[in-house]
Motif scaffolding. Sequence first.
Motif, PDB file in Angstrom:
ATOM      1  N   GLN A   1      -5.053   3.894 -13.553  1.00 17.98           N
ATOM      2  CA  GLN A   1      -5.415   3.837 -12.147  1.00 17.98           C
ATOM      3  C   GLN A   1      -4.792   2.588 -11.524  1.00 17.98           C
ATOM      4  O   GLN A   1      -4.377   1.665 -12.223  1.00 17.98           O
ATOM      5  CB  GLN A   1      -6.943   3.794 -11.977  1.00 17.98           C
TER       6      GLN A   1
ATOM      7  N   SER B   1      -2.612  -3.154 -12.058  1.00 18.72           N
ATOM      8  CA  SER B   1      -3.283  -4.125 -11.194  1.00 18.72           C
ATOM      9  C   SER B   1      -2.250  -4.926 -10.411  1.00 18.72           C
ATOM     10  O   SER B   1      -1.331  -5.514 -10.998  1.00 18.72           O
ATOM     11  CB  SER B   1      -4.157  -5.053 -12.043  1.00 18.72           C
TER      12      SER B   1
ATOM     13  N   ARG C   1       0.149   3.501  -2.880  1.00 23.37           N
ATOM     14  CA  ARG C   1      -0.780   4.574  -2.547  1.00 23.37           C
ATOM     15  C   ARG C   1      -0.223   5.600  -1.561  1.00 23.37           C
ATOM     16  O   ARG C   1      -0.913   6.548  -1.204  1.00 23.37           O
ATOM     17  CB  ARG C   1      -2.062   3.971  -1.957  1.00 23.37           C
TER      18      ARG C   1
ATOM     19  N   ALA D   1      -8.820  -0.678 -14.218  1.00 27.60           N
ATOM     20  CA  ALA D   1      -7.492  -0.157 -13.870  1.00 27.60           C
ATOM     21  C   ALA D   1      -6.405  -1.071 -14.428  1.00 27.60           C
ATOM     22  O   ALA D   1      -6.435  -2.295 -14.233  1.00 27.60           O
ATOM     23  CB  ALA D   1      -7.361  -0.038 -12.359  1.00 27.60           C
TER      24      ALA D   1
ATOM     25  N   ASN E   1       0.823  -1.212   0.000  1.00 30.75           N
ATOM     26  CA  ASN E   1       0.000   0.000   0.000  1.00 30.75           C
ATOM     27  C   ASN E   1       0.858   1.263   0.000  1.00 30.75           C
ATOM     28  O   ASN E   1       0.532   2.248  -0.660  1.00 30.75           O
ATOM     29  CB  ASN E   1      -0.938   0.005   1.218  1.00 30.75           C
TER      30      ASN E   1
ATOM     31  N   LYS F   1      -5.131  -0.667  -8.920  1.00 29.32           N
ATOM     32  CA  LYS F   1      -6.081  -1.596  -8.280  1.00 29.32           C
ATOM     33  C   LYS F   1      -5.275  -2.627  -7.492  1.00 29.32           C
ATOM     34  O   LYS F   1      -4.315  -3.207  -8.014  1.00 29.32           O
ATOM     35  CB  LYS F   1      -6.941  -2.285  -9.333  1.00 29.32           C
TER      36      LYS F   1
ATOM     37  N   THR G   1     -10.470  -7.239  -2.497  1.00 26.04           N
ATOM     38  CA  THR G   1     -10.134  -5.921  -3.023  1.00 26.04           C
ATOM     39  C   THR G   1     -11.167  -4.895  -2.582  1.00 26.04           C
ATOM     40  O   THR G   1     -12.359  -5.214  -2.446  1.00 26.04           O
ATOM     41  CB  THR G   1     -10.058  -5.934  -4.562  1.00 26.04           C
ATOM     42  N   LYS G   2     -10.706  -3.687  -2.337  1.00 30.57           N
ATOM     43  CA  LYS G   2     -11.599  -2.585  -2.001  1.00 30.57           C
ATOM     44  C   LYS G   2     -11.784  -1.641  -3.182  1.00 30.57           C
ATOM     45  O   LYS G   2     -12.493  -0.640  -3.068  1.00 30.57           O
ATOM     46  CB  LYS G   2     -11.039  -1.809  -0.804  1.00 30.57           C
ATOM     47  N   ASP G   3     -11.121  -1.965  -4.316  1.00 28.59           N
ATOM     48  CA  ASP G   3     -11.199  -1.103  -5.505  1.00 28.59           C
ATOM     49  C   ASP G   3     -12.328  -1.580  -6.413  1.00 28.59           C
ATOM     50  O   ASP G   3     -12.395  -2.756  -6.802  1.00 28.59           O
ATOM     51  CB  ASP G   3      -9.870  -1.140  -6.272  1.00 28.59           C
ATOM     52  N   SER G   4     -13.211  -0.662  -6.783  1.00 28.40           N
ATOM     53  CA  SER G   4     -14.354  -1.005  -7.640  1.00 28.40           C
ATOM     54  C   SER G   4     -14.041  -0.875  -9.130  1.00 28.40           C
ATOM     55  O   SER G   4     -14.802  -1.350  -9.965  1.00 28.40           O
ATOM     56  CB  SER G   4     -15.550  -0.112  -7.291  1.00 28.40           C
ATOM     57  N   ASN G   5     -12.920  -0.224  -9.464  1.00 28.83           N
ATOM     58  CA  ASN G   5     -12.572   0.002 -10.864  1.00 28.83           C
ATOM     59  C   ASN G   5     -11.890  -1.234 -11.451  1.00 28.83           C
ATOM     60  O   ASN G   5     -10.695  -1.469 -11.235  1.00 28.83           O
ATOM     61  CB  ASN G   5     -11.653   1.220 -10.991  1.00 28.83           C
TER      62      ASN G   5
ATOM     63  N   ASN H   1       0.966   5.762  -7.297  1.00 27.39           N
ATOM     64  CA  ASN H   1      -0.266   6.484  -7.620  1.00 27.39           C
ATOM     65  C   ASN H   1      -0.064   7.985  -7.560  1.00 27.39           C
ATOM     66  O   ASN H   1      -0.639   8.732  -8.361  1.00 27.39           O
ATOM     67  CB  ASN H   1      -1.384   6.065  -6.665  1.00 27.39           C
TER      68      ASN H   1
END
Length: 577
Positions: A477, A496, A390, A493, A386, A479, A486-490, A396
């Motif tokens: 993006q 990955s 992030r 992306a 992370n 992911k 996963t907490k990513d909805s996209n 990111n």
Amino acid sequence: MDNVFAGVVNLELASDKFDYPSLALRRLIVLEPRPTPFTALLQPSSDKEHHLIKYFVKRGMFPSTIDVFHLATYGVAANPSIISEERRRRYVGSYALAGGITIRQLKTSNGLVANSNGADSLRASAAAAISYSRNGQFSKSVELLVTGYLKWPHAPTATSLYEIVSRLDLPENWPESICLPLAFELYTSFVSNDRMTHLRYAFERFQTEFNISAPSELKDRVSEFGLSKVVFYLDSVWRPEVMRQTVLYEGTREIEEERIKVCQVLADIDSVNSLRYLAEIRERVKTLEIAKATNLVEQSKVYVDIAAIKKALRSKLGDAYARYKSAAPSMGAPGNPLMDVISDVLSLSGSDMSITQIMSTMHLVSTKAPSELDLQFAAMFAEVTNEFLRGDHGLNAYLSTRVRHGKLSNALRKPAADEYLVTERKEGSSSYVPNYHWAQTLNGLDQEENNELSVILENFAITLDSIISYVKDSLIQVKVTHELITKDSNRLALFSYQTTNLERMYMQTNDAKVKSLDEFIDLCVQTLWDKTDANLVHVQQVLRTDIRQKLMTAFDELQRSLSTLSFSDRLGKFIII
């Protein structure tokens, strides 16, 4: 009858090898249902006498054809006055080429060139080119070959390209002439590409020998080389496939930019084909700008501040990692036979992917619940991931400041902006600043026509910006999936990152040899760089294929919309995409 017709076509299109009688001529004679004087070529002769010819002479049959037969077979005729001078020269020249070259026969070949037109001029030029080539006069040979083709380019296979070019294998025989690379280009286009190396070297040598470093310099010397040859050279020789692997250019971008300059000169000096050159310019400009966007996410230009990441992780994981390492020996963490077997098998798989990359795609199904130590390691591994992706100094953050909200948009929008096809959005609005450029450039349009044009251009801008938004907001993006969660909805992306329990177990086994937190971070970061490299390859592929196609479709739709306007004939070349 069909076979005879096919035979005539093959004879006319066959490359003159100047052997007599040629295979094409023999085939045509065999297919002819009735005897003619040329049928005698299929019979044995004694002392240059053919019984069939004697038969026709006694009966007064085929007098003109018999004279042609004598000219083509022996170089002389009993009554040549009934044959035109042009045809007589052609037959005598062919006879000379079949039997050997003399100075007198070279003059005959020149006469053929000077006194023939159309397709005959092509064959005459080929015959003269062969004559000079066999006589070692290569400069004159390639000049006649190219001149003949430019006068009659409709049947290039009717020339003896192979024989002429095959005598130019040695560079010491090469003349200093623009016709040399043109001759190699003709051979490459219509015979074989096995002399592409010769073509590239001939191009390179011509450029250096005549001190030509830019297309505009060749344009300034049209009177020296001839307009038709300069156009042919710029269009067919000065192209990327030839420019590659020469010492004149350093990379693909420089080559593409040079070809754009070539097309600009061509559009200026060859107005008949200017639309084709302008279309090529726009296609190459768009390709270059898309390449710029791709370069923004190249591996060498992606930056993550590892030092800052380590500093942040030391404060977050220092105590946790120390507790984990102190507990690991008592719980028997070191040594995992299953991991040893799996890693050995995967190392022999022959895959370009690292072992951790492969393991990150596999999840081990087990009824045994992970231990407390396993959960601690998984949490630390996830924290490093992370922070790398992030955190304030992670991937990111780089993508956000350097790619998504800056250079990427500019790179994708620039081709259209340079052509005055799009304007900026109004601040705080979804509409666009009016496009006044075309109203000022195209003076013949009234207000209603300007409005129609503005609507089409604004729709194009909306389409283009929606593609850019799709790339920024959906594709470029990050992911993250940790052990199937996963907490990513996209889902679109492209960056990955997936971890599995199998990869975690492998990393945990390797951590047994690690002595410090920094080494642990380095171990995790290396796996993340491996995944980043793979993601970058995928991103570049998507940009070069799917996104490029979307952009090209947008430009094509713009062109289609412009062509449907009732005043499209007054738009001029400025708005031809």
